[in-house]
Design an enzyme around this catalytic site. Structure first.
Site, short mmCIF file in Angstrom:
data_model
loop_
_atom_site.label_atom_id
_atom_site.label_comp_id
_atom_site.label_asym_id
_atom_site.label_seq_id
_atom_site.Cartn_x
_atom_site.Cartn_y
_atom_site.Cartn_z
N CYS A 80 0.84 -1.20 0.00
CA CYS A 80 0.00 0.00 0.00
C CYS A 80 0.88 1.25 0.00
O CYS A 80 1.78 1.37 0.83
CB CYS A 80 -0.90 -0.04 1.23
SG CYS A 80 -1.72 1.53 1.60
N GLU A 81 0.62 2.16 -0.92
CA GLU A 81 1.43 3.36 -1.00
C GLU A 81 1.16 4.34 0.13
O GLU A 81 1.92 5.29 0.33
CB GLU A 81 1.23 4.05 -2.35
CG GLU A 81 -0.15 4.63 -2.57
CD GLU A 81 -0.31 5.27 -3.94
OE1 GLU A 81 -1.10 6.23 -4.04
OE2 GLU A 81 0.35 4.83 -4.91
N HIS A 82 0.09 4.13 0.87
CA HIS A 82 -0.25 5.04 1.97
C HIS A 82 0.48 4.68 3.27
O HIS A 82 0.85 5.56 4.03
CB HIS A 82 -1.76 5.04 2.21
CG HIS A 82 -2.55 5.44 1.02
ND1 HIS A 82 -3.74 4.84 0.66
CD2 HIS A 82 -2.31 6.39 0.08
CE1 HIS A 82 -4.20 5.40 -0.44
NE2 HIS A 82 -3.37 6.33 -0.81
N HIS A 83 0.68 3.37 3.50
CA HIS A 83 1.31 2.96 4.76
C HIS A 83 2.52 2.06 4.55
O HIS A 83 3.18 1.69 5.52
CB HIS A 83 0.29 2.19 5.63
CG HIS A 83 -0.95 2.97 5.93
ND1 HIS A 83 -2.13 2.80 5.23
CD2 HIS A 83 -1.19 3.93 6.85
CE1 HIS A 83 -3.04 3.63 5.70
NE2 HIS A 83 -2.52 4.33 6.67
N HIS A 98 -5.90 -6.42 2.69
CA HIS A 98 -4.96 -5.34 2.98
C HIS A 98 -4.58 -5.37 4.47
O HIS A 98 -5.44 -5.21 5.34
CB HIS A 98 -5.59 -3.98 2.64
CG HIS A 98 -5.80 -3.79 1.17
ND1 HIS A 98 -5.10 -2.86 0.43
CD2 HIS A 98 -6.63 -4.43 0.29
CE1 HIS A 98 -5.50 -2.92 -0.83
NE2 HIS A 98 -6.42 -3.86 -0.94
N GLN A 110 -4.83 -0.69 -4.84
CA GLN A 110 -5.40 -1.81 -5.60
C GLN A 110 -6.13 -1.29 -6.84
O GLN A 110 -6.10 -1.93 -7.90
CB GLN A 110 -6.34 -2.63 -4.72
CG GLN A 110 -6.89 -3.86 -5.42
CD GLN A 110 -7.71 -4.75 -4.49
OE1 GLN A 110 -7.47 -4.79 -3.30
NE2 GLN A 110 -8.70 -5.43 -5.02
N CYS A 135 -2.97 -3.20 6.02
CA CYS A 135 -3.15 -1.88 6.63
C CYS A 135 -4.55 -1.75 7.23
O CYS A 135 -4.79 -0.87 8.06
CB CYS A 135 -2.89 -0.76 5.63
SG CYS A 135 -3.97 -0.77 4.20
#
Length: 208
Positions: A98-101, A167, A139, A169
């Protein structure tokens, strides 16, 4: 005056030079910083080699940045005895981050297409999935990138892509709902235009 202003404006319009990637030593130093920030001691026995291992792991986990997915589909087999029906490869496992976490999400991809001038080696579809999955992703973006690459490279009559993933996250942090899954789809060509083709794709994916 205009003769001076125009070159200055041209210089201002130039894109900035790409920043040089950090060295391996800088990457390992960043890992040591994160270990300290997390509350541990990077100098203790169990963590001494962790920065080196993490840097090496990143080279593998994010190898997709060094891969050009369109090159994977550069060979098309046209001698297919006139076959023009659906080609489906389902249950392609993948792991991404995940590019956020920067926490993993894992699942499987299902890919189908209707050939127009030929087919591609089946393993190539799995390699396209890996090329994009081994990057920081959402995704939704991953689903679109896979479909668009196949559509552009093969020019088929239609492409269908479905990803199912869990996920971490969402299961390890935040709401902590383990076992929940996310499904995303992307359709082009006949799959996009004809709902019956979407039903056929989904039926085949589910083993019907």
């Amino acid at each position: 005056m205009d003769a001076i202003v125009k070159p200055l404006r041209a210089l201002e319009a130039r894109p900035p030079e790409p920043e040089a990637p950090p060295t391996r030593e800088e990457a390992e130093a960043a890992v040591r910083t994160l270990l300290r920030w997390a509350g541990d001691d990077p100098a203790r026995e169990g963590l001494v080699d962790t920065p080196r291992r993490v840097a090496k792991a990143f080279e593998e986990l994010f190898a997709g940045y060094r891969t050009k997915p369109s090159d994977i589909l550069d060979r098309v087999f046209e001698e297919v005895a006139g076959y023009g029906d659906i080609v489906l490869v389902r249950d392609i496992p993948f792991a991404s981050h995940c590019e956020h976490h920067m926490i993993p999400f894992t699942g499987c991809a299902h890919i189908a297409y209707y050939p127009s001038k030929g087919v591609v080696g089946l393993s190539k579809l799995a390699r396209v999935v890996d090329a994009y999955a081994r990057r920081l992703q959402t995704q939704e973006s991953l689903t679109v990138q896979i479909a668009d690459t196949i559509d552009e490279a093969l020019r088929p009559r239609g492409v269908a892509v479905m990803l199912e993933a869990e996920h971490l996250c969402m299961s390890m942090r935040g709401v902590r709902k383990a076992g929940s899954s996310t499904v995303t789809t992307q359709f082009t060509g006949v799959f996009k235009d004809d709902p019956a083709e979407q039903v056929r794709f989904l039926t085949l994916v589910r083993g019907g």
